[in-house]
Motif scaffolding. Structure first.
Motif, short mmCIF file in Angstrom:
data_model
loop_
_atom_site.label_atom_id
_atom_site.label_comp_id
_atom_site.label_asym_id
_atom_site.label_seq_id
_atom_site.Cartn_x
_atom_site.Cartn_y
_atom_site.Cartn_z
N MET A 118 68.54 -63.52 -33.25
CA MET A 118 67.73 -64.23 -32.10
C MET A 118 68.16 -65.45 -31.57
SD MET A 118 65.57 -61.55 -32.03
CE MET A 118 64.33 -62.13 -30.76
N CYS A 119 68.17 -65.55 -30.38
CA CYS A 119 68.44 -66.96 -29.74
C CYS A 119 67.54 -67.42 -28.88
CB CYS A 119 69.83 -66.70 -28.68
SG CYS A 119 71.08 -65.96 -29.78
N TYR A 120 67.29 -68.53 -28.48
CA TYR A 120 66.49 -69.20 -27.70
C TYR A 120 66.89 -68.93 -25.99
CZ TYR A 120 64.15 -72.09 -31.05
OH TYR A 120 63.45 -72.25 -32.32
N LYS A 121 65.82 -68.62 -25.04
CA LYS A 121 66.33 -68.37 -23.79
C LYS A 121 65.40 -69.20 -22.73
CE LYS A 121 67.03 -64.44 -20.74
NZ LYS A 121 67.11 -63.21 -20.50
N ILE A 171 61.93 -79.95 -24.31
CA ILE A 171 61.02 -79.26 -23.40
C ILE A 171 61.66 -78.14 -22.50
CG2 ILE A 171 59.39 -79.44 -21.55
CD1 ILE A 171 58.92 -82.34 -22.68
N CYS A 172 61.12 -76.89 -22.57
CA CYS A 172 61.55 -75.88 -21.67
C CYS A 172 60.81 -75.91 -20.51
CB CYS A 172 61.70 -74.63 -22.31
SG CYS A 172 62.20 -73.15 -21.04
N TYR A 173 61.41 -76.18 -19.31
CA TYR A 173 60.42 -76.61 -17.94
C TYR A 173 60.03 -75.03 -17.29
CZ TYR A 173 61.23 -81.31 -18.46
OH TYR A 173 60.99 -82.64 -18.99
N GLU A 174 60.46 -74.07 -18.02
CA GLU A 174 60.13 -72.53 -17.47
C GLU A 174 59.53 -72.12 -18.61
OE1 GLU A 174 63.38 -70.54 -15.51
OE2 GLU A 174 63.40 -72.44 -14.21
N SER A 175 59.42 -70.76 -18.98
CA SER A 175 58.92 -70.31 -20.25
C SER A 175 59.80 -70.18 -21.17
CB SER A 175 58.06 -69.14 -19.99
OG SER A 175 58.87 -68.18 -19.57
N MET A 176 59.65 -70.67 -22.31
CA MET A 176 60.76 -70.61 -23.59
C MET A 176 60.66 -69.10 -23.96
SD MET A 176 63.23 -72.14 -25.41
CE MET A 176 63.36 -73.57 -26.14
N ARG A 177 61.65 -68.46 -24.11
CA ARG A 177 61.67 -66.94 -24.42
C ARG A 177 62.64 -66.88 -25.57
NH1 ARG A 177 60.55 -63.18 -19.35
NH2 ARG A 177 58.92 -64.73 -18.42
N SER A 178 62.98 -65.48 -26.09
CA SER A 178 63.73 -65.35 -27.10
C SER A 178 64.82 -64.17 -26.45
CB SER A 178 63.21 -64.66 -28.31
OG SER A 178 62.51 -65.83 -29.01
N CYS A 179 66.03 -63.91 -27.01
CA CYS A 179 66.74 -62.83 -26.73
C CYS A 179 67.50 -62.20 -27.98
CB CYS A 179 67.68 -63.07 -25.69
SG CYS A 179 69.12 -64.40 -25.82
N THR A 180 67.50 -61.25 -28.07
CA THR A 180 68.21 -60.50 -29.21
C THR A 180 69.84 -60.26 -29.10
OG1 THR A 180 66.31 -59.28 -29.61
CG2 THR A 180 68.12 -58.55 -31.13
N LEU A 181 70.48 -60.68 -30.11
CA LEU A 181 71.98 -60.36 -29.82
C LEU A 181 72.39 -59.07 -29.91
CD1 LEU A 181 73.64 -63.29 -31.78
CD2 LEU A 181 73.20 -63.31 -29.66
N LYS A 182 73.34 -58.57 -28.86
CA LYS A 182 73.72 -57.24 -28.85
C LYS A 182 75.27 -57.46 -29.23
CE LYS A 182 70.76 -56.01 -24.98
NZ LYS A 182 69.89 -57.00 -24.75
N TYR A 183 75.75 -56.35 -29.07
CA TYR A 183 77.20 -56.12 -29.85
C TYR A 183 78.22 -57.07 -28.83
CZ TYR A 183 81.99 -54.34 -30.46
OH TYR A 183 83.11 -54.16 -31.01
N LYS A 184 78.88 -58.06 -29.43
CA LYS A 184 79.82 -58.94 -29.08
C LYS A 184 79.14 -60.08 -28.20
CE LYS A 184 84.00 -56.32 -28.58
NZ LYS A 184 85.42 -56.24 -27.93
N GLN A 185 77.86 -60.50 -28.67
CA GLN A 185 77.17 -61.42 -28.08
C GLN A 185 76.99 -62.68 -29.15
OE1 GLN A 185 73.33 -59.98 -26.34
NE2 GLN A 185 74.38 -60.23 -24.33
N THR A 186 76.93 -63.68 -28.55
CA THR A 186 76.43 -64.88 -29.55
C THR A 186 75.31 -65.90 -28.70
OG1 THR A 186 78.40 -66.37 -28.63
CG2 THR A 186 78.76 -65.18 -30.55
N TYR A 196 70.68 -81.62 -17.88
CA TYR A 196 69.77 -80.22 -18.55
C TYR A 196 70.72 -79.28 -19.25
CZ TYR A 196 71.06 -77.01 -15.02
OH TYR A 196 71.66 -76.12 -14.11
N SER A 197 70.11 -78.49 -20.00
CA SER A 197 70.65 -77.41 -20.92
C SER A 197 70.15 -76.09 -20.46
CB SER A 197 70.51 -77.57 -22.34
OG SER A 197 71.31 -78.85 -22.59
N LYS A 198 71.00 -74.97 -20.53
CA LYS A 198 70.66 -73.68 -20.39
C LYS A 198 70.64 -72.85 -21.81
CE LYS A 198 72.47 -72.91 -15.78
NZ LYS A 198 73.51 -71.86 -14.98
N LEU A 199 69.85 -72.23 -22.11
CA LEU A 199 69.79 -71.61 -23.44
C LEU A 199 69.86 -69.86 -23.19
CD1 LEU A 199 67.14 -73.50 -25.04
CD2 LEU A 199 69.43 -74.19 -25.00
N SER A 200 70.80 -69.28 -23.78
CA SER A 200 70.95 -67.72 -23.54
C SER A 200 71.59 -67.23 -24.64
CB SER A 200 71.62 -67.70 -22.42
OG SER A 200 73.12 -67.93 -22.46
N CYS A 201 71.73 -65.75 -24.59
CA CYS A 201 72.45 -65.07 -25.31
C CYS A 201 73.68 -64.73 -24.25
CB CYS A 201 71.82 -63.75 -25.76
SG CYS A 201 70.44 -63.64 -26.81
#
Length: 102
Positions: A19-22, A30-45, A64-69
């Protein structure tokens, strides 16, 4: 079918997904929108994109930073006239994409 043949397949099914932060806009813990999670799929990090603006003297100031898969992620720096973006990829553990030291 042999039980030994099925063991590796059973282990893969029982393993927890990575799992990763999104978050589209993350700054100083602080996440200035809603902090979510994403599940890694094939060939993702997990990925963190640190965005900096450039001063008139050419220095990078953290914005600022962007968090994602992200698919096919590679650590890299992008530079334009007014900003720099640093892309950092990780997959050594779940939720490894929080920015450090910014």
């Amino acid at each position: 079918m042999s039980v030994l043949f099925l063991l590796p397949h059973l282990f893969l099914c029982l393993a927890e997904p990575m799992m990763c932060y999104k978050c589209k806009r993350y700054h100083l813990g602080i996440c200035y929108e809603s902090m979510r999670s994403c599940t890694l799929k094939y060939k993702q990090t997990c990925a963190v994109e640190n965005v900096y603006f450039l001063t008139r003297k050419g220095r990078s100031m953290y914005f600022y930073s962007k968090l994602s898969c992200k698919a096919n992620c590679e650590d890299i720096n992008f530079l334009s006239f007014d900003k720099r973006t640093e892309l950092i990829c990780c997959k050594h553990k779940s939720y490894c994409n929080l920015p450090e030291g910014v």
